[in-house]
Design an enzyme around this catalytic site. Structure first.
Site, PDB file in Angstrom:
ATOM      1  N   ARG A  73       0.876  -1.179   0.000  1.00 28.34           N
ATOM      2  CA  ARG A  73       0.000   0.000   0.000  1.00 28.34           C
ATOM      3  C   ARG A  73       0.911   1.225   0.000  1.00 28.34           C
ATOM      4  O   ARG A  73       2.125   1.128   0.065  1.00 28.34           O
ATOM      5  CB  ARG A  73      -1.025  -0.023   1.137  1.00 28.34           C
ATOM      6  CG  ARG A  73      -0.642  -0.680   2.416  1.00 28.34           C
ATOM      7  CD  ARG A  73       0.476  -0.005   3.167  1.00 28.34           C
ATOM      8  NE  ARG A  73       0.239   1.415   3.346  1.00 28.34           N
ATOM      9  CZ  ARG A  73       1.151   2.300   3.625  1.00 28.34           C
ATOM     10  NH1 ARG A  73       2.428   1.947   3.758  1.00 28.34           N
ATOM     11  NH2 ARG A  73       0.868   3.564   3.773  1.00 28.34           N
TER      12      ARG A  73
ATOM     13  N   ARG B  73      -7.376   0.273  -6.827  1.00 26.36           N
ATOM     14  CA  ARG B  73      -7.461   1.352  -5.846  1.00 26.36           C
ATOM     15  C   ARG B  73      -7.550   2.672  -6.616  1.00 26.36           C
ATOM     16  O   ARG B  73      -6.641   3.012  -7.372  1.00 26.36           O
ATOM     17  CB  ARG B  73      -6.243   1.344  -4.907  1.00 26.36           C
ATOM     18  CG  ARG B  73      -6.155   0.044  -4.099  1.00 26.36           C
ATOM     19  CD  ARG B  73      -5.394   0.198  -2.824  1.00 26.36           C
ATOM     20  NE  ARG B  73      -6.018   1.105  -1.893  1.00 26.36           N
ATOM     21  CZ  ARG B  73      -5.393   1.600  -0.811  1.00 26.36           C
ATOM     22  NH1 ARG B  73      -4.139   1.260  -0.569  1.00 26.36           N
ATOM     23  NH2 ARG B  73      -6.007   2.428   0.012  1.00 26.36           N
TER      24      ARG B  73
ATOM     25  N   GLN C 140      -2.137   2.695   9.958  1.00 30.70           N
ATOM     26  CA  GLN C 140      -0.821   2.653   9.304  1.00 30.70           C
ATOM     27  C   GLN C 140       0.236   3.416  10.105  1.00 30.70           C
ATOM     28  O   GLN C 140       1.421   3.114  10.022  1.00 30.70           O
ATOM     29  CB  GLN C 140      -0.900   3.248   7.884  1.00 30.70           C
ATOM     30  CG  GLN C 140      -1.674   2.399   6.893  1.00 30.70           C
ATOM     31  CD  GLN C 140      -3.119   2.832   6.779  1.00 30.70           C
ATOM     32  OE1 GLN C 140      -3.702   3.291   7.749  1.00 30.70           O
ATOM     33  NE2 GLN C 140      -3.689   2.696   5.600  1.00 30.70           N
TER      34      GLN C 140
ATOM     35  N   ASP D 251      -1.627  11.169  -1.975  1.00 33.00           N
ATOM     36  CA  ASP D 251      -1.983  10.092  -2.905  1.00 33.00           C
ATOM     37  C   ASP D 251      -2.319  10.645  -4.287  1.00 33.00           C
ATOM     38  O   ASP D 251      -2.208   9.931  -5.284  1.00 33.00           O
ATOM     39  CB  ASP D 251      -3.157   9.297  -2.332  1.00 33.00           C
ATOM     40  CG  ASP D 251      -2.733   8.591  -1.052  1.00 33.00           C
ATOM     41  OD1 ASP D 251      -2.254   7.458  -1.115  1.00 33.00           O
ATOM     42  OD2 ASP D 251      -2.817   9.221   0.026  1.00 33.00           O
TER      43      ASP D 251
ATOM     44  N   LYS E 121      -4.492  10.395   3.319  1.00 36.07           N
ATOM     45  CA  LYS E 121      -5.297   9.540   4.202  1.00 36.07           C
ATOM     46  C   LYS E 121      -6.314  10.355   5.000  1.00 36.07           C
ATOM     47  O   LYS E 121      -6.019  11.457   5.452  1.00 36.07           O
ATOM     48  CB  LYS E 121      -4.347   8.781   5.142  1.00 36.07           C
ATOM     49  CG  LYS E 121      -4.997   7.778   6.057  1.00 36.07           C
ATOM     50  CD  LYS E 121      -5.853   6.762   5.335  1.00 36.07           C
ATOM     51  CE  LYS E 121      -5.084   5.946   4.315  1.00 36.07           C
ATOM     52  NZ  LYS E 121      -5.941   5.137   3.426  1.00 36.07           N
TER      53      LYS E 121
END
Ligand code: MRU
Length: 370
Positions: A54, A95, A208, A249, A260
């Site tokens: 990830r 994703r 995470q 991202d 996130k």
């Protein structure tokens, strides 16, 4: 980076078998370091979807290798390219938010387009996957060099006290091929002997921060404390954060950054408290085609059980436990968008710039026109 004195990347070609890709299975961390072999494009797609790998850069690199594995499976002749297009579609859909994934897959497709011979196409796919991975590591290293200048400047005013850095989620080396984006300047500062301390948001629902960022900082010896996701505002109000660095991202040509879920709230708190808020990213994370991130960045929604349950280590090994009434339903938005106006600067492999179209056009004139 370092695991107990050994250098690791997060993904590499198997030493004895070039048709096999090795990854660190991140679902097992921090309790177990487990390596997994990927032998097909479909296995790679599942590893991305189920988050064995990830993080924006790493899923890009994994998708690059997934396309290479697809090239080994694809039939000779006219069926080759359609097979690759289907594999590309499958990988891209795993994703939706991180731009790096689509970017890597399209780069692979483009690299093979003008070659007809199957073995050459496979060689090109292998070389392109390696290039994507090496470039990711190199860009992250350079992000570290640029971000280091910011940490040095803050350290100069701290009379030997640690520079206090807050980060959210894991934009460390585990989210890339090596070094990380948000953590790369931290490692560079630490390695240079600058005292640093990191506040690590646990980052619900998948934690995470707790399971990955805390683990990798610990393995490198960087001082840090784990905090609950809602602690950042309190720390900033009390002068306990000198800067925030997060990853991203997808970042638009207008400087809006998807990261996130929860990142936006940290940026608001930073703005209210005059704390500089930086976003670190390699250029593969930019989406040059869009400007308004809140409107146009696709936000992944994941399984509600990631919110309803929490995983941890008990006396019988790792286990998931339910957190809410059995009948409670949850919504699980993976990312949010921080508008460029809340971002002090973007730390990229080319340097640091403002999170707005004009500044981006100055640093990336080959990508956008001012
Ligand atoms: O869902 P993940 O773990 O793949 O999310 C990506 C992230 O780790 C973060 O959003 C990160 O800060 C950006 S990726 C470098």
């Amino acid at each position: 980076m370092n695991i107990d004195g050994n250098h690791y990347r997060t993904i590499w070609v198997h030493e004895d078998d070039p048709s096999c890709i090795r990854i660190i299975d991140q679902r097992k961390l921090p309790f177990e370091l487990s390596l997994v072999d990927l032998r097909t494009a479909e296995e790679t797609a599942l590893a991305i979807k189920d988050m064995w790998v990830r993080g924006a850069g790493l899923i890009g690199a994994a998708a690059g290798y997934g396309m290479y594995l697809a090239s080994l499976e694809a039939p000779d002749g006219p069926g080759f390219y359609p097979y690759m297009e289907k594999a590309a579609d499958r990988l891209i859909k795993t994703r939706p938010t991180a731009k790096n994934l689509e970017w890597a897959v399209l780069r692979q497709l483009a690299s093979m387009r003008n070659t007809a011979e199957t073995d050459s196409r496979r060689r090109i796919a292998f070389a392109t996957a390696a290039e994507i991975a090496d470039e990711d590591a190199d860009y992250c290293r350079r992000i570290g060099e640029h971000g280091l200048t910011l940490i040095r400047a803050i350290a100069a005013g701290k009379k030997g006290k640690p520079v206090e850095i807050l980060t959210h989620c894991n934009a460390g080396w585990l989210a890339f091929v090596d070094y990380g984006s948000a953590t790369s300047p931290v490692y560079a500062a630490f390695d240079e002997g600058i005292p640093v301390h990191v506040w690590v948001d646990e980052t619900r629902p998948r934690n995470q921060g707790a399971s990955l960022t805390a683990w990798e900082l610990g393995k490198h010896g960087v001082p840090h404390h784990l905090i609950v996701d809602n602690a950042g505002g309190h720390l900033m109000q009390h002068g306990m954060v000198d800067m925030v660095i997060t990853g991203a991202d997808r970042v638009t040509a207008g400087g809006d950054a998807a990261n996130k879920i929860g990142t936006y709230l940290k940026a608001l708190a930073a703005k209210d408290n005059g704390v500089p808020f930086y976003v670190a990213l390699p250029s593969s994370t930019f989406d040059w085609d869009i400007v308004d991130g809140v409107r146009d960045i696709p936000i992944e929604e994941r399984d509600q059980d990631e919110v309803r349950y929490i995983r941890g280590l008990g006396s019988q090994g790792t286990a998931s436990v339910l957190l809410c009434p059995e009948t409670t339903e949850a919504k699980n938005y993976g990312f949010d968008v921080t508008p460029g106006r809340l971002i002090t600067g973007l730390i990229t492999e080319r340097g640091i710039c403002g999170a707005d179209r004009k500044s981006l056009a100055a640093l990336f004139p080959d990508k956008i026109k001012g």
